[in-house]
Design an enzyme around this catalytic site. Structure first.
Site, mmCIF file in Angstrom:
data_model
loop_
_atom_site.group_PDB
_atom_site.id
_atom_site.type_symbol
_atom_site.label_atom_id
_atom_site.label_comp_id
_atom_site.label_asym_id
_atom_site.label_seq_id
_atom_site.Cartn_x
_atom_site.Cartn_y
_atom_site.Cartn_z
ATOM 1 N N ARG A 64 0.774 -1.071 -0.280
ATOM 2 C CA ARG A 64 -0.060 0.028 0.050
ATOM 3 C C ARG A 64 0.886 1.245 -0.003
ATOM 4 O O ARG A 64 1.871 1.231 0.865
ATOM 5 C CB ARG A 64 -1.083 -0.111 1.199
ATOM 6 C CG ARG A 64 -1.711 1.371 1.749
ATOM 7 C CD ARG A 64 -2.936 1.685 0.575
ATOM 8 N NE ARG A 64 -3.582 2.700 0.331
ATOM 9 C CZ ARG A 64 -4.711 3.015 1.191
ATOM 10 N NH1 ARG A 64 -5.025 2.141 1.878
ATOM 11 N NH2 ARG A 64 -5.205 3.978 1.048
ATOM 12 N N ASP A 79 -9.703 -0.571 7.168
ATOM 13 C CA ASP A 79 -10.076 0.418 8.151
ATOM 14 C C ASP A 79 -10.615 0.089 9.477
ATOM 15 O O ASP A 79 -11.028 -1.260 9.311
ATOM 16 C CB ASP A 79 -11.171 1.484 7.283
ATOM 17 C CG ASP A 79 -10.877 2.186 6.061
ATOM 18 O OD1 ASP A 79 -9.806 2.951 6.155
ATOM 19 O OD2 ASP A 79 -11.322 1.836 5.171
#
Length: 158
Positions: A64, A79
């Site tokens: 990422r 998240d």
């Protein structure tokens, strides 16, 4: 996504895993569809510790690259949507995650693993929120298992 779930399960007690849900990007871009899921864990870590000790290292290990465009293509996006009944802001993040109330790809996986859990700000059960948001653009991907012994929406022992 399976590698992210496996990494979390190696660090915390994994209680439940949702099905994988596929939906188009919410920004209308021509990126490939997103795959979303929710997991329920037991942890002694605070929300800030979860981000610093679990989420950030896993996202980094899976390639990422954070960019200023929050809708930019990415290999993985983890998240923290809810943390018990906590309502708080920390490090530019809000709990519960605001998208629970507006995005089916957040609400449906959460409701699958904890349908009677109420949203700490609205008092609505997650199942009611998901039902209101469900639309024809999101679909369950039964053939994608996040762990070998996964039973969608059911407790998982590891």
């Amino acid at each position: 996504m399976p590698r992210a779930v496996d990494s979390i399960a190696k660090q915390e007690t994994l209680l439940a895993i949702s099905s994988v849900w596929q939906s188009p990007p919410s920004d209308g871009s021509d990126q490939p569809d997103y795959l979303n899921a929710a997991i329920l864990i037991r942890t002694a870590k605070s929300p800030a510790e979860i981000y610093a000790d679990i989420i950030a290292p896993i996202e980094q290990s899976l390639g990422r690259m954070r960019k200023t465009d929050k809708f930019a293509p990415r290999t993985v996006d983890i998240d923290l949507a809810m943390y018990d009944d906590l309502v708080e802001e920390f490090s530019g993040r809000k709990l519960p995650h605001p998208d629970i109330l507006t995005r089916s790809y957040v609400a449906l996986p959460l409701a699958e693993i904890s349908p009677d859990k109420t949203h700490p700000e609205t008092g609505e059960p997650l199942q009611a929120i998901a039902g209101r948001l469900r639309n024809g653009v999101i679909r369950r991907r039964e053939e994608i298992a996040l762990l070998p012994a996964q039973s969608a929406g059911r407790p998982v022992k590891r």
